[in-house]
Design a protein around this motif. Sequence first.
Motif, PDB file in Angstrom:
ATOM      1  N   PRO A 205       0.830  -1.209   0.000  1.00 56.00           N
ATOM      2  CA  PRO A 205       0.000   0.000   0.000  1.00 56.00           C
ATOM      3  C   PRO A 205       0.866   1.262   0.000  1.00 56.00           C
ATOM      4  O   PRO A 205       1.854   1.341   0.731  1.00 56.00           O
ATOM      5  N   HIS A 235      -5.294   0.833   5.675  1.00 55.76           N
ATOM      6  CA  HIS A 235      -5.437   0.785   4.226  1.00 55.76           C
ATOM      7  C   HIS A 235      -6.553  -0.197   3.887  1.00 55.76           C
ATOM      8  O   HIS A 235      -6.926  -1.044   4.710  1.00 55.76           O
ATOM      9  N   ILE A 237      -6.678  -2.718   1.720  1.00 57.98           N
ATOM     10  CA  ILE A 237      -6.305  -3.945   1.024  1.00 57.98           C
ATOM     11  C   ILE A 237      -6.214  -5.097   2.029  1.00 57.98           C
ATOM     12  O   ILE A 237      -5.138  -5.388   2.580  1.00 57.98           O
ATOM     13  N   GLY A 266      -5.048   2.652  -2.748  1.00 57.59           N
ATOM     14  CA  GLY A 266      -6.316   1.955  -2.558  1.00 57.59           C
ATOM     15  C   GLY A 266      -7.259   2.170  -3.719  1.00 57.59           C
ATOM     16  O   GLY A 266      -7.940   1.237  -4.171  1.00 57.59           O
TER      17      GLY A 266
END
Length: 498
Positions: A205, A235, A237, A266
Amino acid sequence: MISMPYESILDTIGKTPVVRLARMQTGGAALYAKLEAFNPGGSVKDRLAAAIIAEAERSGALKPGQTVVEATSGNTGIGLAMVCARKGYPLVIVMPENASIERRKLMRFFGARVVLTPAVERGSGMLAKAIELAETHGWFLCRQFETPVNAAVHARTTAREILEAFRDRPLDYWVTGTGTGGTLAGVASVLRRERPQTRIVVCEPDNSALLSSGIAQQFDERGMPTRAHTRFRPHPIQGWSPDFIPQIVGKAMAEGLVDEIVPVSGDSALAAARRLATEEGILAGISSGATLAGAMEVARRAKAGRNVLCMLPDTGERYLSTILFDHITEEMSLEEEEISRSTPGYRFDRPPSFAGPQTAAGEVRIDPAADAFVDEAIGDPDHPVVLFSLTWCEFCWSVRKLFDRAGIPYRCIDIDTPERQREAMDGEIRKALRARVGSPTIPQVFVAGRHLGGCTETLAAWQDGSLSARLAAAGIAHDRDACPDPDSLLPQWVRAKA
């Protein structure tokens, strides 16, 4: 060639396909993806889950009937739940509360128990809880973030499958993300040895760039990070970059197995996952989109004729409740409504297409036996609360849930049972009910011989207290405080619409 039957679902793990992404290709490089969603549990972590349990059995670390415990954001937990279900081990998964709802439900569906930790405690919090549970109860802890089994299974399977897929062509770039680091370390070690010309690219990220920071992670004697990494930030993910650098990842970096680190936003991860579905027909998750976004960046600047392979770790179905699907609505769009209006029938702004057999005067014929059945059910003194229902109707389930929670005794008459269908009574009972209450919908509820209404009327009557008052007047015991929010019992798609 006809395949022989497999001995168990675990024998189907691996041998996932490599597919060219022709429509998403940018520049002159060819873009390929390895689809790990083809594993039976839907992700690359099936490989790890099966390998950890098999090695623990072989070494004697896992005893018959012993409980297995692990900390995971989801995919390893789903894989372990599948493996433990097949092998008969109890499983406890520890995961942060902000992991997707679908992941929790999938694990519980496989029979696992799921313990949630506060989101503010992040990845290190779930790991600490798993260690605490293992030490307290004597459970087997999988230790996916540090066990050598993690990298070994990918060196033995994933790497070999990649080499086989590219046996007749060069593999110029291999792109992956980082979670536990097993895929990275296992595949990279084999490529370094057998395809040294392949550049190994790791994505992370952009707002939580732990690897590119150059700051090492410290661990205590239990394998716990001594503190969260200073560069960690939240983040979107899931499965990538917890708030520490796993030991396997740190070792791979120290051994020089990574040629390049690519930061991924993202927004670009979500956009790539959505394009993957609409342009390539591949349903994949957020981490897959993030890896693909990184691979597309590599492909953009690669020379013509180069081959780029990226890992797609899982399927997109376990992200339905996340921001990945935020742009998808349950209701028809304006364009879809226009399509509906382009033909005259079967529309919400038109009456139902079927009203049933009619008399010469235009009235619907009511079967005397069905009418008598409805009369008898409504007037039965032994069952003053009657629910006319359809067996698999979600609105009927909502009323049943309310009655069950409140301890209301009731008679449920499913009018669509196979027996009633064979006797052709299901439609006749429904017509008799419609003639009586003036509505074609099911369910319909009666209390002490009086019609209450359908699902929404029943829930509203519970909310405003009138149902409770009617039950009390009829001498029917119930728990008035059992369900303060009856609308929560409605189907999820209805609540989302509201």
